[in-house]
Structure formats: C-alpha cells, structure tokens
Design a protein around this motif. Sequence first.
Motif, PDB file in Angstrom:
ATOM      1  N   PRO A   1       0.891  -1.191  -0.111  1.00  0.00           N
ATOM      2  CA  PRO A   1       0.245   0.314   0.028  1.00  0.00           C
ATOM      3  C   PRO A   1       0.784   0.706   0.229  1.00  0.00           C
ATOM      4  O   PRO A   1       1.629   1.364   0.894  1.00  0.00           O
ATOM      5  N   GLY A   2       0.734   2.147  -0.836  1.00  0.00           N
ATOM      6  CA  GLY A   2       1.520   3.499  -1.085  1.00  0.00           C
ATOM      7  C   GLY A   2       2.223   3.549  -1.571  1.00  0.00           C
ATOM      8  O   GLY A   2       3.625   4.737  -1.357  1.00  0.00           O
ATOM      9  N   GLN A   3       3.319   1.960  -2.219  1.00  0.00           N
ATOM     10  CA  GLN A   3       4.533   1.994  -2.818  1.00  0.00           C
ATOM     11  C   GLN A   3       4.438   2.099  -4.276  1.00  0.00           C
ATOM     12  O   GLN A   3       3.380   1.565  -4.709  1.00  0.00           O
TER      13      GLN A   3
ATOM     14  N   ALA B   1      -7.475   7.123 -10.777  1.00  0.00           N
ATOM     15  CA  ALA B   1      -6.749   6.554 -10.141  1.00  0.00           C
ATOM     16  C   ALA B   1      -4.707   6.435  -9.562  1.00  0.00           C
ATOM     17  O   ALA B   1      -5.099   8.043  -9.725  1.00  0.00           O
ATOM     18  N   VAL B   2      -4.215   5.328  -9.274  1.00  0.00           N
ATOM     19  CA  VAL B   2      -2.513   5.785  -8.902  1.00  0.00           C
ATOM     20  C   VAL B   2      -2.242   6.339 -10.574  1.00  0.00           C
ATOM     21  O   VAL B   2      -2.246   5.029 -10.975  1.00  0.00           O
ATOM     22  N   TYR B   3      -0.872   6.576 -10.525  1.00  0.00           N
ATOM     23  CA  TYR B   3       0.097   6.559 -11.836  1.00  0.00           C
ATOM     24  C   TYR B   3       1.140   6.672 -11.198  1.00  0.00           C
ATOM     25  O   TYR B   3       1.997   7.436 -10.524  1.00  0.00           O
TER      26      TYR B   3
ATOM     27  N   LEU C   1      -7.842   0.824  -8.685  1.00  0.00           N
ATOM     28  CA  LEU C   1      -7.717   0.180  -8.505  1.00  0.00           C
ATOM     29  C   LEU C   1      -8.195  -1.345  -7.922  1.00  0.00           C
ATOM     30  O   LEU C   1      -9.106  -2.007  -8.546  1.00  0.00           O
ATOM     31  N   GLY C   2      -7.343  -1.780  -7.314  1.00  0.00           N
ATOM     32  CA  GLY C   2      -7.646  -3.755  -7.437  1.00  0.00           C
ATOM     33  C   GLY C   2      -7.050  -4.547  -9.480  1.00  0.00           C
ATOM     34  O   GLY C   2      -6.983  -5.687  -9.365  1.00  0.00           O
ATOM     35  N   LYS C   3      -6.603  -3.290  -9.404  1.00  0.00           N
ATOM     36  CA  LYS C   3      -6.066  -4.082 -10.923  1.00  0.00           C
ATOM     37  C   LYS C   3      -4.944  -3.231 -11.416  1.00  0.00           C
ATOM     38  O   LYS C   3      -3.806  -3.344 -10.859  1.00  0.00           O
TER      39      LYS C   3
END
Lengths: 112, 114
Positions: free
Chosen positions: A39-41, B86-88, B40-42
């Motif tokens: 998480p977060g990394q 999303a997270v990039y 998320l979750g992918k």
Amino acid sequence: DGGITQSPKYLFRKEGQNVTLSCEQNLNHDAMYWYRQDPGQGLRLIYYSQIVNDFQKGDIAEGYSVSREKKESFPLTVTSAQKNPTAFYLCASSRDRNYEQYFGPGTRLTVT
Amino acid sequence: GENVEQHPSTLSVQEGDSAVIKCTYSDSASNYFPWYKQELGKGPQLIIDIRSNVGEKKDQRIAVTLNKTAKHFSLHITETQPEDSAVYFCAARGLKTSYDKVIFGPGTSLSVIP
C-alpha cells in the motif's frame, strides 16, 4: 485475445505454508517479471526471466522462488521464509528487455 | 542506488481542469520513461512512454515531457474526466550489464471531482 493472466485473484494462506501464484501469457514475449506492491508504494522487482530456463533475482528475492520451464508460464512460489508475504503481486511480460512491460491483473495474497 | 521520485503523492482536480505529475530520476543513463495508470484492484496499464531521444510526446489528452539535462519528466492530462481517477506511476529504465532495470516511482493518486 492476447494478454497476461494471473490466478487466483485472491489467495488466503496460513503462516508457514508455501503458496504458488500463477502467471501465464500468450503474447509470445520472451521476458517475464514478478513485482510486489505494498500500500502506498511503488512496484518492487522480485524475480525476472529473459528467456526460458533462465531467471535472475530482483531487489527483494529472499523468501521467493520461481521457475521458467515454458515461455508462456512464470509461476512464483512464496515460501514460509518470506517474513511479510501479505501483498499484491503483479506479473508482467515484455517482448524482450528493450520493450515496454505489460502487466497482469494481479493476485492479492493474505497470510494470517 | 537508482531512484525515481514522484510528486505530488495525491492530487485532486475539478473535472475539465488539467493535471500534472512530475518525476525525477537519478540514473543519468536512463533511456526509457513509461507511465502507468492503475485502477483500484487492477494491474498497471501502460498509457504513454517516451524515449531519451525525444523531448515531448502526445496522445490525445495525455502528454509527457522529458528534460534529460535536469533529469525530470512529467505527465500532463488535459480536460480531465472522472474516469481519469486512478494511481499513476512513472518509471525510468536504466542500463545494467544483464538487465535494463525499470525503477518505479511511488505513485500519485489522482482524483477528478465531477
């Protein structure tokens, strides 16, 4: 339909048990990789393989093992020696070391 | 060792505004810089990449710029939409004797507010 598959999506194990995560690709890629994500990394490299029957340790290989008997498959075993195995594990492949990596959907492993 | 820093760690923008994520790398031999989007979750999905012989690359609403001298590269998303949330991750590929190692940044969580 080409791509990378990882199974299962969720995996639960008791502490002290070894567990194997599956990764299969039908992209005809030579190189395959295993990453761990916490998480977060960012992603940390566990093992990589540039060709069948050959693989190398990444940054955090302790407590993990792999095999590469077929071009399409690169299974990862999380052994009981891995102190903090609970994480999201991602498999990737690329045509070879000079090309972009494509990721599978991941396996979330929970060890209690 | 090699390192990739990424800022900001979280970013909220209004729908329609632009979003910019910046990364710096330490290995001056790095020659390839991909950007990934992770929902998320992918697993991460490659959205754009740039090589060291190019200063800028665009693909519709997404652009990436590279400043090799400063060892900086940035992702620009224009006319943001809620599905851009999303997270990039940025990454840089260095040169090693046996493997061109890809180093990932820690990620930026982008939220697009409708």
